[in-house]
Design a protein around this motif. Structure first.
Motif, PDB file in Angstrom:
ATOM      1  N   UNK A 260      15.921  53.833  48.617  1.00 19.59           N
ATOM      2  CA  UNK A 260      15.256  53.835  47.309  1.00 19.59           C
ATOM      3  C   UNK A 260      16.182  54.343  46.207  1.00 19.59           C
ATOM      4  N   UNK A 261      16.984  55.378  46.524  1.00 20.10           N
ATOM      5  CA  UNK A 261      17.894  55.930  45.521  1.00 20.10           C
ATOM      6  C   UNK A 261      19.016  54.949  45.177  1.00 20.10           C
ATOM      7  N   UNK A 262      19.457  54.190  46.160  1.00 19.31           N
ATOM      8  CA  UNK A 262      20.479  53.177  45.902  1.00 19.31           C
ATOM      9  C   UNK A 262      19.892  52.027  45.085  1.00 19.31           C
ATOM     10  N   UNK A 263      18.671  51.666  45.409  1.00 20.80           N
ATOM     11  CA  UNK A 263      18.026  50.550  44.714  1.00 20.80           C
ATOM     12  C   UNK A 263      17.756  50.865  43.249  1.00 20.80           C
ATOM     13  N   UNK A 264      17.322  52.099  42.941  1.00 22.68           N
ATOM     14  CA  UNK A 264      17.005  52.408  41.534  1.00 22.68           C
ATOM     15  C   UNK A 264      18.216  52.905  40.745  1.00 22.68           C
ATOM     16  N   UNK A 265      19.377  52.968  41.392  1.00 27.80           N
ATOM     17  CA  UNK A 265      20.603  53.306  40.680  1.00 27.80           C
ATOM     18  C   UNK A 265      20.907  54.787  40.611  1.00 27.80           C
TER      19      UNK A 265
ATOM     20  N   UNK B  37      34.312  68.180  44.222  1.00 28.35           N
ATOM     21  CA  UNK B  37      34.439  69.581  43.854  1.00 28.35           C
ATOM     22  C   UNK B  37      33.129  70.202  43.422  1.00 28.35           C
ATOM     23  N   UNK B  38      32.104  69.378  43.144  1.00 24.50           N
ATOM     24  CA  UNK B  38      30.777  69.924  42.832  1.00 24.50           C
ATOM     25  C   UNK B  38      29.695  69.285  43.701  1.00 24.50           C
ATOM     26  N   UNK B  39      29.945  68.070  44.202  1.00 20.45           N
ATOM     27  CA  UNK B  39      28.997  67.315  45.022  1.00 20.45           C
ATOM     28  C   UNK B  39      27.725  66.936  44.271  1.00 20.45           C
ATOM     29  N   UNK B  40      27.807  66.882  42.951  1.00 15.65           N
ATOM     30  CA  UNK B  40      26.701  66.368  42.146  1.00 15.65           C
ATOM     31  C   UNK B  40      26.716  64.843  42.216  1.00 15.65           C
ATOM     32  N   UNK B  41      25.528  64.265  42.319  1.00 13.39           N
ATOM     33  CA  UNK B  41      25.397  62.814  42.437  1.00 13.39           C
ATOM     34  C   UNK B  41      25.869  62.142  41.149  1.00 13.39           C
ATOM     35  N   UNK B  42      26.591  61.026  41.315  1.00 15.13           N
ATOM     36  CA  UNK B  42      27.012  60.187  40.190  1.00 15.13           C
ATOM     37  C   UNK B  42      26.225  58.885  40.272  1.00 15.13           C
TER      38      UNK B  42
ATOM     39  N   UNK C 236      27.310  58.451  35.524  1.00 16.90           N
ATOM     40  CA  UNK C 236      26.936  59.719  34.919  1.00 16.90           C
ATOM     41  C   UNK C 236      26.576  60.734  36.007  1.00 16.90           C
ATOM     42  N   UNK C 237      27.052  61.951  35.821  1.00 16.27           N
ATOM     43  CA  UNK C 237      26.791  63.023  36.779  1.00 16.27           C
ATOM     44  C   UNK C 237      25.353  63.512  36.634  1.00 16.27           C
ATOM     45  N   UNK C 238      24.649  63.597  37.755  1.00 13.10           N
ATOM     46  CA  UNK C 238      23.281  64.128  37.784  1.00 13.10           C
ATOM     47  C   UNK C 238      23.390  65.614  38.119  1.00 13.10           C
ATOM     48  N   UNK C 239      23.267  66.457  37.097  1.00 11.94           N
ATOM     49  CA  UNK C 239      23.663  67.862  37.225  1.00 11.94           C
ATOM     50  C   UNK C 239      22.810  68.672  38.193  1.00 11.94           C
ATOM     51  N   UNK C 240      21.598  68.287  38.428  1.00 13.32           N
ATOM     52  CA  UNK C 240      20.724  69.065  39.306  1.00 13.32           C
ATOM     53  C   UNK C 240      20.401  68.356  40.613  1.00 13.32           C
ATOM     54  N   UNK C 241      21.202  67.354  40.937  1.00 11.76           N
ATOM     55  CA  UNK C 241      20.999  66.584  42.169  1.00 11.76           C
ATOM     56  C   UNK C 241      22.302  66.539  42.947  1.00 11.76           C
ATOM     57  N   UNK C 242      22.247  67.004  44.194  1.00 14.88           N
ATOM     58  CA  UNK C 242      23.446  67.131  45.018  1.00 14.88           C
ATOM     59  C   UNK C 242      23.262  66.361  46.327  1.00 14.88           C
TER      60      UNK C 242
END
Length: 617
Positions: free
Chosen positions: A524-529, A554-559, A564-570
């Motif tokens: 689902x996360x891949x499908x919605x981008x 170095x932070x493992x935040x999702x791109x 764009x970096x998703x700051x609260x999602x790892x």
């Protein structure tokens, strides 16, 4: 602040433990941690209900959940000798007596049953959640997370049946995931359904119902890695067979309940065995050639060529090999003088030639990487004898130990050099083309073959099973088709000697490939981008997407798909394999363990604290 930890295996528990440890030092006043997993604490791999026959691939003293630089505690061996028995006695385990006996008998260099590490993980969770500081709560929810979506101030997690949980920050610690079938696998499964055959998909052997396999029935097993060892164990010793050591030779006494196993793989041989450990916990060979100074000296336009990388790694391995060889077999020579000359020389090969080692003692990389290369055999019987001869040497070397055997010690270097290899990747030292076309497909395979085999006891057992005609190994380049109402397996090298069976087991574990994943959350996360794949530009101008979840190194935040970096999602672990190197390993009790550093870093980030970016995994 509300934090959701998806996955209750070692990684998820490490995140939780570091959040708890750092909470009091942070500016966060209230923290709620929720951990989600469909399996009990410890996750699927470390279930406490699995048979004690299934063994870990790391010795007891090298497994830990404690970061020695943040908070201390016992490694698995120390726990077995201290806290284990009182804890086990206090809990309602079905196999309580078995667990206690295992803990009593466990040695520091023993390979522990996986169920015992599961007990250790559950003790660890209880340990870190007892006497929580004021303002912190933690909850384990035994449920899968099916989906995740961004909401105004955080994320909403979908658990199924219209049940949602919300969180300000989410970290996904997903381990081995089931994959969708490949075209070849789907074809074989369809053929099995049409002709009433039995097809076992990729996955952990312990999760499969093997009762369908009848005594003396022929079974084809494709894949000869670690999961094959589990199948081998469950279908032999797990069915009442026994191994008996007679005059130094291990023999197998059949129970009569075993199937007849036809096993094969691309290489046609099992992985090199793990040698008996002789090293003090935490010790590893220092890197002499794949170090920063040598790498910098060989850079061309800030990049290290793959050819030079392999050369430097081989020099590290050869230095260890010949040093141990001299100590063991050439007592008239000085190992320290050889080491000094090898390190100082601009041409280490010349140093080796000057020492006039016997021809059979010289490193033959072609034979090490492909033990059956150049075999002049025309039938499987001779091939089997050649493989057993090679296995004899591997077993003898591994039994000597990883600080005595020249070959076993050299193979250990592949593991010891993981940290400098991770640094090379983090520093983008390979060109995109060489990373995609050479490092990922070639070196990954080499690394697994040389350094990720099972403990030597299992190769010894495999050899005994081959002698007992319980297991037949096919030659290289095994292929399987469905024809004439059966599965048919053969080696491309010996196509006339084929085997028919009504059962096929895919013994490989699912590869961490984001687009193949059958995990609903990842899909689902891949499908919605929300998840994306990192793009690399090849020398010919083509773009190539690595089949891993894109994160900021170095932070493992999702791109996301917009970069764009998703700051609260790892996300970290196997899902990022390809961005990082060798993400499947377990935490080790050393000050430089990349997994422990990463857990500490991610936890500090989520708490808004300063952190060091190690950029290793």
């Amino acid at each position: 602040m509300k934090v959701a930890v998806v996955g209750a295996g070692p990684r998820g528990l490490l995140i939780a433990s570091h959040l708890i440890y750092h909470f009091s030092q942070s500016s966060v006043k209230k923290l709620r941690i929720q951990i989600f997993d469909p399996y009990p604490i410890g996750g699927r791999v470390w279930k406490t209900t699995q048979p004690k026959l299934l063994i870990m691939n790391t010795i007891a003293q090298q497994m830990t959940m404690f970061d020695t630089q943040s908070f201390t505690g016992p490694n698995l061996y120390q726990w077995a000798k201290g806290q284990a028995i009182p804890y086990i006695e206090s809990e309602d385990y079905l196999h309580k007596d078995t667990f206690i006996n295992i803990a009593k008998d466990l040695g520091p260099n023993d390979y522990t049953p996986r169920c015992i590490f599961g007990v250790y993980l559950q003790w660890f969770y209880k340990e870190i959640t007892t006497n929580l500081p004021k303002g912190l709560t933690i909850q384990f929810i035994q449920h899968s997370v099916k989906g995740l979506k961004k909401i105004d101030n955080g994320y909403e997690l979908e658990l199924g049946n219209h049940v949602q949980c919300d969180a300000d920050k989410v970290v996904m610690n997903l381990g081995q995931q089931a994959n969708k079938l490949t075209r070849d696998q789907q074809s074989l499964e369809d053929y099995a359904f049409k002709h009433d055959l039995t097809y076992y998909r990729e996955g952990y052997a312990e999760d499969k119902d093997l009762s369908k396999i009848k005594p003396r029935q022929k079974v084809i097993i494709r894949g000869m890695g670690l999961n094959f060892v589990d199948y081998m164990t469950l279908l032999t010793v797990g069915r009442g067979g026994k191994f008996h050591n007679h005059d130094g030779r291990l023999n197998y006494i059949a129970s009569g309940n075993e199937p007849r196993i036809i096993a094969g793989s691309i290489r046609g041989v099992p992985y090199y065995s793990k040698a008996n450990n002789q090293k003090i916990n935490g010790h590893h060979e220092p890197t002499h050639f794949l170090d920063e100074a040598h790498v910098k000296a060989h850079l061309n336009n800030r990049h290290l060529s793959y050819k030079v990388f392999i050369h430097l790694l081989r020099l590290d391995m050869e230095l260890v090999y010949y040093t141990h060889l001299i100590k063991a077999n050439y007592h008239n020579l000085d190992a320290n003088k050889f080491k000094h000359a090898f390190l100082k020389s601009n041409d280490p090969d010349k140093v080796v030639k000057k020492y006039h080692f016997k021809k059979q003692d010289l490193v033959d990389w072609r034979k090490i990487l492909n033990p059956v290369a150049g075999l002049k055999v025309t039938n499987l019987k001779d091939y089997r004898n050649a493989v057993i001869k090679w296995m004899n040497g591997v077993i003898n070397d591994a039994n000597l130990g990883n600080n005595t055997s020249s070959l076993a010690s050299a193979l250990e270097v592949v593991r010891d050099d993981r940290t400098p290899i991770r640094k090379l990747i983090a520093q983008n030292r390979f060109t995109d083309s060489e990373y995609v076309l050479r490092f990922l497909p070639i070196f990954y395979s080499i690394s697994k073959f040389l350094s990720m085999g099972a403990p030597v006891v299992f190769m010894n057992q495999l050899r005994a099973l081959m002698r007992a005609r319980i297991i037949t190994i096919l030659g290289p380049r095994m292929h399987v088709i469905g024809a004439k109402g059966h599965f048919i397996a053969a080696s491309e090298f010996y196509p006339k000697e084929y085997f028919k069976a009504n059962t096929l087991i895919e013994a490989q574990l699912p590869k961490p490939r984001l687009t193949l994943s059958a995990n609903p959350l990842l899909e689902s996360l891949l499908q919605d981008g929300t998840l994306s794949r990192p793009t690399m530009k090849l020398a010919n101008g083509q773009k190539y997407k690595i089949n891993a979840a894109n994160v900021k190194r170095g932070t493992d935040q999702v791109v996301n798909y917009r970069n764009k970096v998703q700051h609260n999602l790892y996300i970290w672990g196997l899902t990022t394999e390809g961005i990082y190197f060798n993400t499947a390993n377990s935490p080790h009790p050393s000050g430089h363990d990349a997994l422990l550093h990463a857990a500490n870093r991610i936890a500090r980030q989520m708490l808004g604290m300063k952190f060091k970016s190690y950029r290793l995994m």
